[in-house]
Write a protein that holds these residues in place. Sequence first.
Motif, PDB file in Angstrom:
ATOM      1  N   SER A  53      -2.630  -1.370  10.571  1.00  0.00           N
ATOM      2  CA  SER A  53      -1.457  -0.820   9.878  1.00  0.00           C
ATOM      3  C   SER A  53      -0.168  -1.238  10.556  1.00  0.00           C
ATOM      4  N   ARG A 189      -3.456  11.848  -2.108  1.00  0.00           N
ATOM      5  CA  ARG A 189      -3.203  10.834  -1.086  1.00  0.00           C
ATOM      6  C   ARG A 189      -4.169  11.002   0.088  1.00  0.00           C
ATOM      7  N   GLN A 190      -4.387  12.230   0.507  1.00  0.00           N
ATOM      8  CA  GLN A 190      -5.313  12.479   1.613  1.00  0.00           C
ATOM      9  C   GLN A 190      -6.742  12.104   1.232  1.00  0.00           C
ATOM     10  N   GLN A 193      -7.043   8.318   1.281  1.00  0.00           N
ATOM     11  CA  GLN A 193      -7.092   7.761   2.636  1.00  0.00           C
ATOM     12  C   GLN A 193      -8.539   7.610   3.096  1.00  0.00           C
ATOM     13  N   LYS A 197     -10.581   3.947   3.585  1.00  0.00           N
ATOM     14  CA  LYS A 197     -11.214   3.557   4.848  1.00  0.00           C
ATOM     15  C   LYS A 197     -12.702   3.298   4.649  1.00  0.00           C
ATOM     16  N   TYR A 209      -2.203  -2.999   6.260  1.00  0.00           N
ATOM     17  CA  TYR A 209      -1.700  -1.867   5.493  1.00  0.00           C
ATOM     18  C   TYR A 209      -0.300  -1.493   5.971  1.00  0.00           C
ATOM     19  N   THR A 211       2.825   1.186   5.887  1.00  0.00           N
ATOM     20  CA  THR A 211       3.131   2.574   5.565  1.00  0.00           C
ATOM     21  C   THR A 211       4.235   3.095   6.481  1.00  0.00           C
ATOM     22  N   GLU A 216      -1.190   8.780   7.596  1.00  0.00           N
ATOM     23  CA  GLU A 216      -1.971   7.724   6.948  1.00  0.00           C
ATOM     24  C   GLU A 216      -2.436   6.698   7.964  1.00  0.00           C
ATOM     25  N   THR A 219      -4.999   8.138  10.484  1.00  0.00           N
ATOM     26  CA  THR A 219      -6.272   8.490   9.850  1.00  0.00           C
ATOM     27  C   THR A 219      -7.135   7.270   9.569  1.00  0.00           C
ATOM     28  N   MET A 220      -6.531   6.172   9.127  1.00  0.00           N
ATOM     29  CA  MET A 220      -7.317   5.053   8.609  1.00  0.00           C
ATOM     30  C   MET A 220      -7.461   3.871   9.565  1.00  0.00           C
TER      31      MET A 220
END
Length: 373
Positions: A53, A189-190, A193, A197, A209, A211, A216, A219-220
Amino acid sequence: MGRGGPKRIHGGGVSLVGEQDAAVELRGVVKRFGEVVAVDHVDLTIAEGEFFSLLGPSGCGKTTTLRMIAGLELPTEGTVSIHGQEMGLRPPNKRPVNTVFQNYALFPHMDVARNVGFGLEMRKVPGSERAELIDWAIGLVEMDGLARRKPAQLSGGQQQRVALARALVNRPEVLLLDEPLGALDLKLRQQMQIELKNLQREVGITFVYVTHDQEEAVTMSDRIAVMHEGRLLQVDTPENIYEHPTTRFVADFIGRTNFLAATVAGADEVVLANGDRLQLASDRPTGEAVAVTVRPERLTVHQRGQAPEGLHHLDGTVDSVVYAGNAIAYTVSIDWMHLEVRCPATLVGDRMAVGDAVTVSFKPEHATVVSEQ
């Protein structure tokens, strides 16, 4: 489809990627728009099979960086390589990547199946093979049974799944995602996520990714690059970036934290503004003004003078108490600043009250010295 997970070389607590494992490499990349430097000398290696990310506030250069990987923008200086091949002036349709955008960019007059298969149709993939790939991609994003629906008949989450299927059906070597969940509500959205993944693990493709959402990214991602004003400030695992940020900006951007003003007294010691000394390692020069960052959940509040030995202590007074469901959030005033403390919710009788004289404690290993930049 997968090429296996990323192999890493570990050094100095930072996850590094060997060149032979690189899916994407940026070397000395600069992007200028007139007098504005949008991306400032970025060097970056993204591993094969990694969920990576680019994280930062609006205008930090993360989307411009992604667009240069995609070929939608060309670097002013530097090179972009994918699997060892320098992209040069190669246009987007000649690069082994696909991009998923926030607005989905679905064709409103086409049903799901035709949207997913549009790229295959343009490449003149034979009908039987095209149908098989479309079925595979639709099944991958759990849209079976909806192949004949138009975009207007789908929810936001379903439209996002179609956009993902359309990108994956071409079996790209790298999938680029530009804030793809930004238009969804929080709960969806959650959920997406987790699905995203899991999807990345299943297909084994490198995901890059973009963001601005810290949750986000944490988490991923396997690794995160934090960007600010066109520069990379820190590239590391989510845990290391959260627990061991290198700059004040990174610490503040990745979740809530406290900053204690300090001065470097030596390689393994800092002096807080109140004169207390902490044994903390730092690579900053002696005499430099720095900050010691401690996350609110790493602090514990006790009745004055009742904190255990072996911890660092700061005496103060409770200014506010907020019940937050699974936690109690305290604001504690000490001589020279306010501290935010977040403790697990306990019985009412164990809670502090506004005006209580307290001692706030923390383990030195839960504190990190950061530069003020």
